[in-house]
Design a protein around this motif. Sequence first.
Motif, PDB file in Angstrom:
ATOM      1  N   ARG A  54       0.712  -1.256   0.057  1.00 43.07           N
ATOM      2  CA  ARG A  54      -0.129   0.019   0.167  1.00 43.07           C
ATOM      3  C   ARG A  54       0.951   1.400   0.038  1.00 43.07           C
ATOM      4  O   ARG A  54       2.040   1.270   0.702  1.00 43.07           O
ATOM      5  CB  ARG A  54      -0.991  -0.049   1.234  1.00 43.07           C
ATOM      6  N   VAL A  55       0.538   2.300  -0.571  1.00 45.89           N
ATOM      7  CA  VAL A  55       1.269   3.573  -1.045  1.00 45.89           C
ATOM      8  C   VAL A  55       0.645   4.469   0.292  1.00 45.89           C
ATOM      9  O   VAL A  55      -0.676   4.857   0.411  1.00 45.89           O
ATOM     10  CB  VAL A  55       1.045   4.080  -2.079  1.00 45.89           C
ATOM     11  N   GLY A  56       1.312   4.801   0.936  1.00 43.36           N
ATOM     12  CA  GLY A  56       1.041   6.138   2.168  1.00 43.36           C
ATOM     13  C   GLY A  56       0.686   7.359   1.890  1.00 43.36           C
ATOM     14  O   GLY A  56       1.095   7.454   0.534  1.00 43.36           O
ATOM     15  N   ALA A  57      -0.075   8.089   2.319  1.00 42.78           N
ATOM     16  CA  ALA A  57      -0.370   9.392   1.932  1.00 42.78           C
ATOM     17  C   ALA A  57       0.692  10.158   1.591  1.00 42.78           C
ATOM     18  O   ALA A  57       0.548  10.897   0.697  1.00 42.78           O
ATOM     19  CB  ALA A  57      -1.528   9.986   3.179  1.00 42.78           C
ATOM     20  N   SER A  58       1.811  10.357   2.413  1.00 41.53           N
ATOM     21  CA  SER A  58       2.866  11.120   2.208  1.00 41.53           C
ATOM     22  C   SER A  58       3.464  10.715   1.023  1.00 41.53           C
ATOM     23  O   SER A  58       3.886  11.492   0.075  1.00 41.53           O
ATOM     24  CB  SER A  58       3.733  11.457   3.300  1.00 41.53           C
ATOM     25  N   ARG A  59       3.613   9.500   0.771  1.00 44.96           N
ATOM     26  CA  ARG A  59       4.405   8.898  -0.493  1.00 44.96           C
ATOM     27  C   ARG A  59       3.544   9.189  -1.785  1.00 44.96           C
ATOM     28  O   ARG A  59       3.886   9.389  -2.698  1.00 44.96           O
ATOM     29  CB  ARG A  59       4.835   7.412  -0.157  1.00 44.96           C
ATOM     30  N   LEU A  60       2.185   9.019  -1.533  1.00 45.11           N
ATOM     31  CA  LEU A  60       1.363   9.236  -2.861  1.00 45.11           C
ATOM     32  C   LEU A  60       1.400  10.711  -3.085  1.00 45.11           C
ATOM     33  O   LEU A  60       1.471  11.002  -4.197  1.00 45.11           O
ATOM     34  CB  LEU A  60      -0.218   8.774  -2.114  1.00 45.11           C
ATOM     35  N   TYR A  61       1.463  11.698  -2.192  1.00 45.28           N
ATOM     36  CA  TYR A  61       1.719  13.170  -2.362  1.00 45.28           C
ATOM     37  C   TYR A  61       3.157  13.342  -3.052  1.00 45.28           C
ATOM     38  O   TYR A  61       3.208  13.817  -4.327  1.00 45.28           O
ATOM     39  CB  TYR A  61       1.582  13.907  -1.043  1.00 45.28           C
ATOM     40  N   ARG A  62       4.000  12.629  -2.820  1.00 47.35           N
ATOM     41  CA  ARG A  62       5.183  12.623  -3.503  1.00 47.35           C
ATOM     42  C   ARG A  62       5.449  11.913  -4.657  1.00 47.35           C
ATOM     43  O   ARG A  62       6.060  12.683  -5.640  1.00 47.35           O
ATOM     44  CB  ARG A  62       6.466  12.042  -2.585  1.00 47.35           C
ATOM     45  N   LEU A  63       4.680  10.865  -5.030  1.00 47.05           N
ATOM     46  CA  LEU A  63       4.506  10.304  -6.445  1.00 47.05           C
ATOM     47  C   LEU A  63       3.823  11.235  -7.315  1.00 47.05           C
ATOM     48  O   LEU A  63       4.325  11.445  -8.357  1.00 47.05           O
ATOM     49  CB  LEU A  63       3.785   9.155  -6.144  1.00 47.05           C
ATOM     50  N   ALA A  64       2.716  11.839  -6.794  1.00 45.75           N
ATOM     51  CA  ALA A  64       2.088  12.946  -7.520  1.00 45.75           C
ATOM     52  C   ALA A  64       3.105  14.195  -8.024  1.00 45.75           C
ATOM     53  O   ALA A  64       3.050  14.504  -9.265  1.00 45.75           O
ATOM     54  CB  ALA A  64       0.957  13.549  -6.896  1.00 45.75           C
ATOM     55  N   ARG A  65       4.046  14.397  -7.212  1.00 45.74           N
ATOM     56  CA  ARG A  65       4.848  15.614  -7.492  1.00 45.74           C
ATOM     57  C   ARG A  65       5.836  15.048  -8.457  1.00 45.74           C
ATOM     58  O   ARG A  65       6.299  15.831  -9.566  1.00 45.74           O
ATOM     59  CB  ARG A  65       5.438  15.811  -6.323  1.00 45.74           C
ATOM     60  N   VAL A  66       6.322  14.127  -8.199  1.00 44.48           N
ATOM     61  CA  VAL A  66       7.373  13.632  -9.056  1.00 44.48           C
ATOM     62  C   VAL A  66       6.768  13.005 -10.470  1.00 44.48           C
ATOM     63  O   VAL A  66       7.677  13.206 -11.593  1.00 44.48           O
ATOM     64  CB  VAL A  66       8.137  12.187  -8.451  1.00 44.48           C
ATOM     65  N   LEU A  67       5.676  12.492 -10.482  1.00 44.32           N
ATOM     66  CA  LEU A  67       5.118  12.240 -11.747  1.00 44.32           C
ATOM     67  C   LEU A  67       4.280  13.338 -12.506  1.00 44.32           C
ATOM     68  O   LEU A  67       3.828  13.040 -13.491  1.00 44.32           O
ATOM     69  CB  LEU A  67       4.143  10.868 -11.429  1.00 44.32           C
ATOM     70  N   ASP A  68       4.314  14.449 -11.699  1.00 39.55           N
ATOM     71  CA  ASP A  68       3.539  15.738 -12.432  1.00 39.55           C
ATOM     72  C   ASP A  68       1.995  15.412 -12.603  1.00 39.55           C
ATOM     73  O   ASP A  68       1.727  15.880 -13.749  1.00 39.55           O
ATOM     74  CB  ASP A  68       4.434  16.158 -13.793  1.00 39.55           C
ATOM     75  N   VAL A  69       1.459  14.959 -11.869  1.00 33.49           N
ATOM     76  CA  VAL A  69       0.005  14.722 -11.827  1.00 33.49           C
ATOM     77  C   VAL A  69      -0.552  15.183 -10.360  1.00 33.49           C
ATOM     78  O   VAL A  69       0.025  15.189  -9.396  1.00 33.49           O
ATOM     79  CB  VAL A  69      -0.564  13.316 -12.303  1.00 33.49           C
ATOM     80  N   PRO A  70      -2.004  15.515 -10.353  1.00 36.81           N
ATOM     81  CA  PRO A  70      -2.667  15.653  -9.083  1.00 36.81           C
ATOM     82  C   PRO A  70      -3.046  14.394  -8.485  1.00 36.81           C
ATOM     83  O   PRO A  70      -3.079  13.342  -9.261  1.00 36.81           O
ATOM     84  CB  PRO A  70      -3.983  16.324  -9.735  1.00 36.81           C
ATOM     85  N   VAL A  71      -2.706  14.374  -7.005  1.00 39.68           N
ATOM     86  CA  VAL A  71      -3.189  13.313  -6.534  1.00 39.68           C
ATOM     87  C   VAL A  71      -4.320  12.310  -6.708  1.00 39.68           C
ATOM     88  O   VAL A  71      -4.243  11.116  -7.126  1.00 39.68           O
ATOM     89  CB  VAL A  71      -3.313  13.517  -4.770  1.00 39.68           C
ATOM     90  N   GLN A  72      -5.430  12.951  -7.302  1.00 42.35           N
ATOM     91  CA  GLN A  72      -6.645  12.337  -7.928  1.00 42.35           C
ATOM     92  C   GLN A  72      -6.400  11.795  -8.875  1.00 42.35           C
ATOM     93  O   GLN A  72      -7.094  10.713  -9.282  1.00 42.35           O
ATOM     94  CB  GLN A  72      -7.810  13.452  -7.794  1.00 42.35           C
ATOM     95  N   PHE A  73      -5.364  11.911  -9.894  1.00 38.54           N
ATOM     96  CA  PHE A  73      -5.144  11.102 -10.839  1.00 38.54           C
ATOM     97  C   PHE A  73      -4.777   9.700 -10.523  1.00 38.54           C
ATOM     98  O   PHE A  73      -5.547   8.682 -11.385  1.00 38.54           O
ATOM     99  CB  PHE A  73      -3.759  11.532 -11.500  1.00 38.54           C
ATOM    100  N   PHE A  74      -4.553   9.234  -9.514  1.00 40.59           N
ATOM    101  CA  PHE A  74      -4.270   7.923  -9.116  1.00 40.59           C
ATOM    102  C   PHE A  74      -5.779   7.076  -8.839  1.00 40.59           C
ATOM    103  O   PHE A  74      -5.786   5.861  -8.876  1.00 40.59           O
ATOM    104  CB  PHE A  74      -3.419   7.581  -8.140  1.00 40.59           C
ATOM    105  N   PHE A  75      -6.786   7.768  -8.611  1.00 36.04           N
ATOM    106  CA  PHE A  75      -7.975   7.181  -8.541  1.00 36.04           C
ATOM    107  C   PHE A  75      -8.997   7.291  -9.465  1.00 36.04           C
ATOM    108  O   PHE A  75     -10.070   6.846  -9.563  1.00 36.04           O
ATOM    109  CB  PHE A  75      -8.400   7.985  -7.253  1.00 36.04           C
ATOM    110  N   GLU A  76      -8.540   8.184 -10.595  1.00 33.63           N
ATOM    111  CA  GLU A  76      -9.424   8.295 -11.789  1.00 33.63           C
ATOM    112  C   GLU A  76      -9.762   7.035 -12.616  1.00 33.63           C
ATOM    113  O   GLU A  76      -8.946   5.922 -12.271  1.00 33.63           O
ATOM    114  CB  GLU A  76      -8.798   9.332 -12.724  1.00 33.63           C
ATOM    115  N   GLY A  77     -11.092   6.823 -12.836  1.00 34.07           N
ATOM    116  CA  GLY A  77     -11.536   5.862 -13.457  1.00 34.07           C
ATOM    117  C   GLY A  77     -11.857   4.435 -12.372  1.00 34.07           C
ATOM    118  O   GLY A  77     -12.165   3.529 -13.034  1.00 34.07           O
ATOM    119  N   MET A  78     -11.930   4.831 -11.075  1.00 28.19           N
ATOM    120  CA  MET A  78     -11.910   3.812 -10.159  1.00 28.19           C
ATOM    121  C   MET A  78     -13.839   3.578 -10.155  1.00 28.19           C
ATOM    122  O   MET A  78     -14.078   2.608  -9.911  1.00 28.19           O
ATOM    123  CB  MET A  78     -11.249   4.104  -9.045  1.00 28.19           C
TER     124      MET A  78
END
Length: 150
Positions: A54-78
């Motif tokens: 599981r990706v924790g909240a702070s890591r998910l936020y960091r992923l969004a920054r590194v991958l240049d997407v908003p955090v909600q990108f990871f939940f789109e289409g769900m």
Amino acid sequence: MPKTSPRGPNPIDVHVGSRIRLRRQLLKMSQEKLGDELGVTFQQVQKYERGSNRVGASRLYRLARVLDVPVQFFFEGMGDMPSAPGLAENDQTPIVYDFIQSSDGVALAQAFSRIQQAAVRRRILELVRTLADEADAASAATVAPGTIDA
């Protein structure tokens, strides 16, 4: 909240992981490079992408920054997650997941995302649907050779 098998990955974690993988591949970034940016090993990135960790909240936020997407990108289409383990009848998640796991799917998504005009995108979608329908019709015609039409 749906119960899941303690031995299997949570469907939400699998979805988030598939979105991480999709974005990483669209950016042509290696798992090792993403791991370096996050301060984790490439093996950890693999586990995130599979949904086994599981990706924790702070890591998910960091992923969004590194991958240049908003955090909600990871939940789109769900959409709404099914109320029971497994998938709802009309859930397209397996199709999308299989598509983005293939190199052809990633290449098609990369090329398609570079097309800016909505009209051109719609025409490409119409073309793909037509080709798929023709392939289905050809398959159906060869399913029962030697049978006589009524």
